[in-house]
Scaffold this active site. Structure first.
Site, short mmCIF file in Angstrom:
data_model
loop_
_atom_site.label_atom_id
_atom_site.label_comp_id
_atom_site.label_asym_id
_atom_site.label_seq_id
_atom_site.Cartn_x
_atom_site.Cartn_y
_atom_site.Cartn_z
N GLU A 91 157.01 46.57 64.57
CA GLU A 91 157.42 46.42 62.70
C GLU A 91 156.93 44.53 63.08
O GLU A 91 157.49 44.23 63.51
CB GLU A 91 157.45 46.49 62.13
CG GLU A 91 158.42 47.86 62.37
CD GLU A 91 159.93 48.68 61.23
OE1 GLU A 91 159.99 47.25 60.29
OE2 GLU A 91 160.27 49.36 61.14
N ASN B 45 160.70 44.15 66.57
CA ASN B 45 160.36 44.07 64.87
C ASN B 45 160.54 42.77 65.05
O ASN B 45 161.46 42.85 64.46
CB ASN B 45 161.23 45.00 64.19
CG ASN B 45 161.03 46.72 64.59
OD1 ASN B 45 160.30 46.90 65.26
ND2 ASN B 45 161.41 47.36 63.50
N GLU C 62 165.88 49.80 64.72
CA GLU C 62 166.28 48.81 63.91
C GLU C 62 168.00 48.60 63.48
O GLU C 62 168.94 49.22 62.93
CB GLU C 62 166.25 47.70 63.03
CG GLU C 62 164.51 47.88 63.03
CD GLU C 62 163.98 47.11 61.10
OE1 GLU C 62 164.57 46.93 60.50
OE2 GLU C 62 163.65 46.80 61.49
N TYR D 53 160.30 39.56 61.31
CA TYR D 53 160.34 39.17 60.63
C TYR D 53 160.33 37.44 60.07
O TYR D 53 158.68 37.41 59.30
CB TYR D 53 160.91 40.05 59.26
CG TYR D 53 160.36 40.93 59.32
CD1 TYR D 53 159.21 41.98 58.12
CD2 TYR D 53 161.17 42.57 59.91
CE1 TYR D 53 158.58 43.19 58.17
CE2 TYR D 53 160.60 43.53 59.99
CZ TYR D 53 159.17 43.68 59.30
OH TYR D 53 159.03 45.96 58.95
N ARG E 12 152.74 54.78 63.78
CA ARG E 12 154.38 54.56 64.10
C ARG E 12 154.53 55.91 63.18
O ARG E 12 154.90 55.41 61.90
CB ARG E 12 154.69 53.48 63.93
CG ARG E 12 156.14 53.22 65.18
CD ARG E 12 157.05 52.74 65.42
NE ARG E 12 158.61 52.20 64.88
CZ ARG E 12 159.33 50.89 64.94
NH1 ARG E 12 159.15 50.41 63.78
NH2 ARG E 12 160.12 52.15 64.42
N HIS F 108 165.32 56.69 62.22
CA HIS F 108 165.27 55.35 61.22
C HIS F 108 165.71 55.28 60.30
O HIS F 108 165.65 55.96 58.72
CB HIS F 108 163.09 55.31 61.18
CG HIS F 108 163.15 54.08 60.48
ND1 HIS F 108 161.65 53.62 60.81
CD2 HIS F 108 163.66 53.74 59.03
CE1 HIS F 108 162.23 52.67 60.47
NE2 HIS F 108 162.88 52.56 59.41
O1 IFM Z 1 160.39 48.58 55.16
C1 IFM Z 1 161.87 48.85 56.20
C2 IFM Z 1 161.59 49.33 57.85
O2 IFM Z 1 161.72 49.88 56.90
C3 IFM Z 1 162.09 48.61 58.37
N1 IFM Z 1 161.61 47.19 59.19
C4 IFM Z 1 162.26 46.30 57.94
C5 IFM Z 1 161.18 47.00 56.74
C6 IFM Z 1 159.75 46.41 55.50
O3 IFM Z 1 161.73 45.52 54.71
#
Ligand code: IFM
Length: 476
Positions: free
Chosen positions: A374, A307, A178, A309, A89, A133
């Site tokens: 992600e 994505n 995002e 986290y 990606r 992005h």
């Molecule tokens: O590096 C970033 C990415 O550009 C977008 N999502 C989170 C990643 C880590 O912070």
């Protein structure tokens, strides 16, 4: 939304297989890896402008060279092949491809991505292309940027240009990455480009992004073969509270609207949440939403990119301003630091949150096919005297998140693939090069690449299409 979902312990257990045909990948983004900011007709992006302002980025780091992927892409694709990835990606730099933000494409800019796509395909790796992005041409920002409704049409035109050139070879397309970051970090807290801090603008930007996605999907469908798949990558989060008061529970509802439902609902249901509109009525009358916009935003997609986290913890009450979470129109709502779990720049490491989030999406929005677009972690990796990077923390992280993902699939969530962030250490926005997320380490002085132990471990996952026990030695 409030209760954490337990993840079954997998350490030492029998390997957990993933569905046949599962996509295994890693991701980057143009501004974070390419460098070559003025090569071949590229014009400045909003991030060029933003990072040039002293004090914005850790250590005054700049992305002029980044990891020089623009020139080293062949070496990087060879490393992807060594890792066994079947998906890569990447994002396209809008100002490289359409330097004026409107009008014809810059052939030299498209040539770079055409060469990259050919190199990937020659190595058996499917390109997964993100159109946006975060780095749009500065000239468009000067004309109003995402606060201006016309930006949605500009994006659709740009999408059409890229699809016309690469549509014959790219099977999976992502419109936006995002949009929450663009809207809220870029226009509420202002800690991302373009550095605006205005609550009413933030809501208009969020809507213009939803509209741009829909118009972009339409432009892609018009140019792509029927076999191509179209997606968007959102960054939703489970929202939790440790409190029990009505104010705490209401904080969860309001934060969920501002972080998650402001994108999920228009894209997957064709409507904004009524509570979101009511909560923010003193900030905006939402008159930027015009007839037909929501039908456009909800145009069907093939796959939803997620994505993930960390979960968000909130409470009712007042607290100091949090630069990462400005709750537009929701005074009396505070972000609280999680009490336990290893802390990273994204917060607490919590693999169970991934399973919880995926089940929530299925429950609330139906059986939409999902791709993890992600997931990853930054730890302070060290290149050892033996020339290896023993990033044991990242292996633990991957193991736990893949186990949670496998559990979600067992629960019945339709997950098609997993794309790790990131392929390679890179320019982490306002953190510059101080945060390293890669499967591949980069020596900043020499640009020398070294596959980390996590990369070797991930190669084993991909080869087996299964999670090996945690104590499996990483070969490399
Ligand atoms: O590096 C970033 C990415 O550009 C977008 N999502 C989170 C990643 C880590 O912070």
């Amino acid at each position: 939304m409030t209760a954490a979902t337990e993840t079954a312990p997998h350490a030492g257990a029998a390997p957990s297989e993933f569905p046949a045909g599962f996509r295994w990948g890693a991701a980057t983004a143009a501004f974070q890896v390419e460098g070559a900011l003025d090569a071949d007709g590229r014009t400045p992006s909003t991030w060029d402008t933003f990072t040039a302002v002293p004090g914005r980025v850790h250590g005054e780091h700049r992305a002029d060279v980044a990891v020089d992927h623009y020139h080293r892409y062949r070496e990087d694709v060879a490393l992807m092949a060594e890792l066994g990835l079947n998906t890569y990606r990447f994002s396209v730099s809008w100002p490289r491809v359409q330097p004026d933000g409107r009008g014809p494409a810059n052939p030299k800019g498209l040539d770079f991505y055409s060469r990259l796509v050919d190199e990937l395909l020659a190595n058996g790796i499917d390109p997964m292309l993100t159109l946006y992005h975060w780095d749009h041409p500065q000239v468009l920002q000067d004309a109003g940027g995402w606060a201006d409704r016309d930006m949605a049409q500009r994006f659709a035109d740009y999408a059409g240009l890229v699809a016309a050139r690469l549509g014959d070879r790219v099977p999976l397309w992502v419109t936006l990455n995002e949009p929450w970051c663009t809207a809220f970090l870029g226009h509420a807290s202002g800690i991302h480009a373009p550095g605006v801090a205005d609550d009413a603008t933030t809501l208009a930007v969020a809507h213009h992004l939803n509209l741009a996605h829909g118009l972009g999907v339409q432009a892609l469908r018009a140019a792509l073969p029927a076999s191509a798949q179209v997606s968007i990558a959102l960054n939703p989060a489970p929202v939790r509270t440790r409190g029990t008061s009505p104010a705490d529970l209401d904080a969860v509802r309001r934060a969920d609207a501002l972080r998650n439902r402001i994108f999920f609902d228009p894209l997957l249901r064709g409507a904004y949440p009524a509570d979101l509109i009511a909560d923010t009525a003193h900030v905006s009358d939402w008159s930027f939403v015009r007839d037909g916009d929501l039908a456009t935003a909800a145009v069907p997609i093939d796959v939803l990119g997620v994505n993930y986290y960390t979960p968000l913890y909130v409470a009712g009450g007042e607290g100091p301003a949090d630069p990462y979470n400005r709750w537009v129109g929701s005074e009396g709502l505070v972000h609280v630091a999680p009490a336990e779990g290893p802390a990273t720049i994204h917060g607490q490491v919590d693999a169970g949150g991934l399973r919880e989030l995926l089940n929530r999406i299925r429950h609330d929005y139906g059986p939409v096919p999902i791709m993890i677009a992600e997931n990853g972690v930054s730890y302070p990796d060290q290149l050892g005297p033996d020339g290896r990077v023993d990033d044991v923390g990242r292996v633990d992280y991957l193991h736990a998140h893949l186990a949670a993902l496998h559990d979600a699939i067992t629960d019945g969530v339709d997950v098609r693939g997993y794309v790790m962030w990131s392929l390679i250490d890179n320019f982490e926005w306002v953190y510059g090069y101080s945060q390293t997320f890669g499967l591949i380490h980069v020596d900043r002085a020499t640009q020398r690449r070294t596959i980390k132990n996590s990369g070797h471990w991930y190669r084993g996952v991909i080869a087996a299409n299964a999670i090996p026990p945690l104590n499996t030695p990483a070969a490399g």
